[in-house]
Design a protein around this motif. Structure first.
Motif, PDB file in Angstrom:
ATOM      1  N   VAL A 157       0.838  -1.208   0.000  1.00  0.00           N
ATOM      2  CA  VAL A 157       0.000   0.000   0.000  1.00  0.00           C
ATOM      3  C   VAL A 157       0.868   1.252   0.000  1.00  0.00           C
ATOM      4  O   VAL A 157       0.579   2.229  -0.713  1.00  0.00           O
ATOM      5  CB  VAL A 157      -0.958  -0.004   1.212  1.00  0.00           C
ATOM      6  CG1 VAL A 157      -1.633   1.352   1.369  1.00  0.00           C
ATOM      7  CG2 VAL A 157      -2.014  -1.087   1.042  1.00  0.00           C
ATOM      8  N   MET A 158       1.942   1.255   0.773  1.00  0.00           N
ATOM      9  CA  MET A 158       2.836   2.407   0.789  1.00  0.00           C
ATOM     10  C   MET A 158       3.505   2.606  -0.572  1.00  0.00           C
ATOM     11  O   MET A 158       3.713   3.749  -1.011  1.00  0.00           O
ATOM     12  CB  MET A 158       3.895   2.220   1.876  1.00  0.00           C
ATOM     13  CG  MET A 158       3.340   2.259   3.294  1.00  0.00           C
ATOM     14  SD  MET A 158       2.537   3.828   3.700  1.00  0.00           S
ATOM     15  CE  MET A 158       3.952   4.905   3.801  1.00  0.00           C
ATOM     16  N   PHE A 159       3.806   1.515  -1.248  1.00  0.00           N
ATOM     17  CA  PHE A 159       4.350   1.587  -2.606  1.00  0.00           C
ATOM     18  C   PHE A 159       3.315   2.209  -3.539  1.00  0.00           C
ATOM     19  O   PHE A 159       3.626   3.077  -4.365  1.00  0.00           O
ATOM     20  CB  PHE A 159       4.738   0.180  -3.054  1.00  0.00           C
ATOM     21  CG  PHE A 159       5.482   0.113  -4.368  1.00  0.00           C
ATOM     22  CD1 PHE A 159       6.000   1.250  -4.994  1.00  0.00           C
ATOM     23  CD2 PHE A 159       5.689  -1.110  -4.993  1.00  0.00           C
ATOM     24  CE1 PHE A 159       6.685   1.175  -6.198  1.00  0.00           C
ATOM     25  CE2 PHE A 159       6.366  -1.199  -6.193  1.00  0.00           C
ATOM     26  CZ  PHE A 159       6.864  -0.057  -6.797  1.00  0.00           C
ATOM     27  N   ALA A 174       7.496   8.615  -1.902  1.00  0.00           N
ATOM     28  CA  ALA A 174       8.443   7.781  -2.631  1.00  0.00           C
ATOM     29  C   ALA A 174       9.848   7.909  -2.053  1.00  0.00           C
ATOM     30  O   ALA A 174      10.569   6.918  -1.917  1.00  0.00           O
ATOM     31  CB  ALA A 174       8.442   8.163  -4.113  1.00  0.00           C
ATOM     32  N   TYR A 175      10.233   9.112  -1.682  1.00  0.00           N
ATOM     33  CA  TYR A 175      11.579   9.346  -1.156  1.00  0.00           C
ATOM     34  C   TYR A 175      11.803   8.591   0.154  1.00  0.00           C
ATOM     35  O   TYR A 175      12.884   8.079   0.420  1.00  0.00           O
ATOM     36  CB  TYR A 175      11.809  10.849  -0.942  1.00  0.00           C
ATOM     37  CG  TYR A 175      13.263  11.213  -0.720  1.00  0.00           C
ATOM     38  CD1 TYR A 175      14.102  11.498  -1.799  1.00  0.00           C
ATOM     39  CD2 TYR A 175      13.799  11.249   0.567  1.00  0.00           C
ATOM     40  CE1 TYR A 175      15.435  11.824  -1.603  1.00  0.00           C
ATOM     41  CE2 TYR A 175      15.131  11.577   0.772  1.00  0.00           C
ATOM     42  CZ  TYR A 175      15.944  11.861  -0.318  1.00  0.00           C
ATOM     43  OH  TYR A 175      17.270  12.165  -0.117  1.00  0.00           O
ATOM     44  N   ASP A 176      10.760   8.518   0.974  1.00  0.00           N
ATOM     45  CA  ASP A 176      10.884   7.878   2.285  1.00  0.00           C
ATOM     46  C   ASP A 176      10.422   6.425   2.289  1.00  0.00           C
ATOM     47  O   ASP A 176      10.323   5.811   3.359  1.00  0.00           O
ATOM     48  CB  ASP A 176      10.059   8.654   3.326  1.00  0.00           C
ATOM     49  CG  ASP A 176      10.631  10.029   3.618  1.00  0.00           C
ATOM     50  OD1 ASP A 176      11.856  10.205   3.457  1.00  0.00           O
ATOM     51  OD2 ASP A 176       9.856  10.933   3.983  1.00  0.00           O
ATOM     52  N   LEU A 177      10.150   5.852   1.126  1.00  0.00           N
ATOM     53  CA  LEU A 177       9.530   4.525   1.069  1.00  0.00           C
ATOM     54  C   LEU A 177      10.381   3.456   1.767  1.00  0.00           C
ATOM     55  O   LEU A 177       9.853   2.584   2.451  1.00  0.00           O
ATOM     56  CB  LEU A 177       9.278   4.115  -0.380  1.00  0.00           C
ATOM     57  CG  LEU A 177       8.514   2.794  -0.561  1.00  0.00           C
ATOM     58  CD1 LEU A 177       7.104   2.903   0.001  1.00  0.00           C
ATOM     59  CD2 LEU A 177       8.454   2.395  -2.036  1.00  0.00           C
ATOM     60  N   PHE A 190      12.754   3.127  -5.029  1.00  0.00           N
ATOM     61  CA  PHE A 190      13.036   4.514  -5.406  1.00  0.00           C
ATOM     62  C   PHE A 190      14.431   4.985  -4.990  1.00  0.00           C
ATOM     63  O   PHE A 190      14.799   6.115  -5.292  1.00  0.00           O
ATOM     64  CB  PHE A 190      11.978   5.447  -4.796  1.00  0.00           C
ATOM     65  CG  PHE A 190      10.595   5.235  -5.328  1.00  0.00           C
ATOM     66  CD1 PHE A 190      10.197   5.815  -6.522  1.00  0.00           C
ATOM     67  CD2 PHE A 190       9.694   4.438  -4.647  1.00  0.00           C
ATOM     68  CE1 PHE A 190       8.921   5.613  -7.021  1.00  0.00           C
ATOM     69  CE2 PHE A 190       8.416   4.227  -5.131  1.00  0.00           C
ATOM     70  CZ  PHE A 190       8.030   4.815  -6.330  1.00  0.00           C
ATOM     71  N   ASP A 191      15.179   4.146  -4.300  1.00  0.00           N
ATOM     72  CA  ASP A 191      16.481   4.582  -3.779  1.00  0.00           C
ATOM     73  C   ASP A 191      17.454   4.972  -4.890  1.00  0.00           C
ATOM     74  O   ASP A 191      18.269   5.891  -4.725  1.00  0.00           O
ATOM     75  CB  ASP A 191      17.098   3.491  -2.910  1.00  0.00           C
ATOM     76  CG  ASP A 191      16.455   3.424  -1.524  1.00  0.00           C
ATOM     77  OD1 ASP A 191      15.549   4.235  -1.274  1.00  0.00           O
ATOM     78  OD2 ASP A 191      16.852   2.565  -0.722  1.00  0.00           O
TER      79      ASP A 191
END
Length: 367
Positions: A157-159, A174-177, A190-191
């Motif tokens: 879900v976070m994705f 996305a940055y903190d995923l 996203f890293d």
């Protein structure tokens, strides 16, 4: 006829000679039929593997509850499970996850072997009999299995939330995923976009390599080492994830489990319906997420006015809690602090708009 999110018929726009035809196009999506029931209490035990297990009480004074109206929809279960995961995963949370999971089950729904246990409970069960003891045994589940299933769902879900954001130039999620929580570590898709790419100039001199590919790679690496790219500020991507949206979306699709469709009896109508095979609350949540994905507009249309404003899961812009959106403009949950943040945001936008209007009027007078 195809159906919209509210199961209302809408005209089909499919070219049946060329288009992919899903359930909605060939006469209605498979129904989500399951039997909700709750136990009033669970007891925490330790099994032979030294794992924590939750055993439901099915005995006099603790008769199971069969809600007819007071139970969560698929969207409600998905939202509630995500909020449970967010609480468990927070380093600020001091309540044992075993307690939070058992409380969730007593307040919402027994999580596993739903149809099988329902059939045991529904056959004129004598609460004083050995059959009731068998229900307790069959209803016992390992807490860590629940935690594992919860983490997989929450990460997916976070994705999904992160992908939604990059479509409208909001990269924060996305940055903190991949940020590590107390129990769940997010995906690292996203890293790679955080690291700047050094462009190798076309006129780089490879003469000394004399056509040797390994030597050319060494020259490239030497150039990159001596010409490091400038890193963007923390919180900003160096390259754009949206450029790889199709690849990222396919990664999310691969995470969604497959579903089994079969004929089941709808208890509301006593008729047979094509239904997804449901064994746990996580099956319900995954199917709900999959349907949300299937109802999503094309990536280039996200952020535009939505023609299905209700029933879409979003995160509150202030507290991060998952909620079911009530309108296509809702961005905050109903909590008092979040409504204060919403009003402060509106007032700030109003003041900024008035300041711009005042500046524009001053410029006109000057001319």
């Amino acid at each position: 006829m195809p159906l919209n999110w509210n199961d209302e018929t809408i005209p089909s726009e499919a070219d049946k000679t060329t288009d992919i035809l899903g359930f909605k196009e060939i006469g209605g999506i498979g129904q989500l039929i399951y039997h909700p029931f709750r136990f009033k209490k669970y007891e925490l035990d330790i099994d032979k593997s030294d794992d924590y297990c939750a055993t439901p009480f099915c005995r006099p004074g603790y008769e199971p509850i069969f809600p007819k109206e007071d139970f969560l929809s698929g969207q409600g279960l998905l939202t509630s499970l995500c909020n449970l995961a967010m609480q468990i995963n927070s380093f600020d949370n001091k309540i044992p996850y075993t307690q939070l999971i058992m409380e969730w089950c007593t307040n919402n729904m027994h999580p596993y072997n739903i149809d099988f246990i329902y059939s045991e409970l529904n056959e004129s069960l004598d609460i004083n009999s050995f059959d009731a003891e068998m229900v307790e045994k069959d209803g016992t589940f390992e807490i860590n299995n629940f935690l594992d299933d919860l983490g997989k769902l929450y990460n997916a879900v976070m994705f999904y939330v992160a992908l939604e954001g990059v479509c409208i130039a909001d990269d924060e999620a996305a940055y903190d995923l991949s940020k590590e929580g107390k129990y769940f570590e997010g995906y690292s898709f996203f890293d790679k976009y955080k690291h700047p790419i050094v462009a190798i100039p076309d006129d780089l001199d490879y003469g000394e390599a004399k056509g040797n590919l390994i030597e050319e790679m060494r020259i490239d690496n030497e150039y990159i080492k001596n010409h490091p790219a400038e890193k963007p500020p923390t919180g900003e991507f160096a390259t754009t994830p949206y450029d790889d949206y199709d690849e990222l979306r396919n990664a999310l699709i691969d995470i969604i489990p497959e579903f089994t469709i079969k004929l089941k009896v709808d208890p509301r109508t006593n008729r047979l319906e094509f239904s997804t095979d449901i064994n746990s609350v996580f099956d319900i949540a995954w199917l709900t997420l999959a349907r949300m994905l299937s109802e999503d507009p094309a990536p280039e249309d996200k952020g535009k006015s939505d023609n299905r404003p209700e029933g879409i899961m979003i995160r509150c812009r202030n507290c991060g809690k998952f909620i079911i959106r009530k309108s296509n403009r809702q961005e905050f949950c109903d909590a008092e602090e979040c409504q204060k943040a919403r009003n402060a945001r509106k007032q700030k936008a109003y003041r900024e708009r008035k300041a711009i209007e005042k500046t524009q009027k001053s410029k006109k007078k000057a001319h």
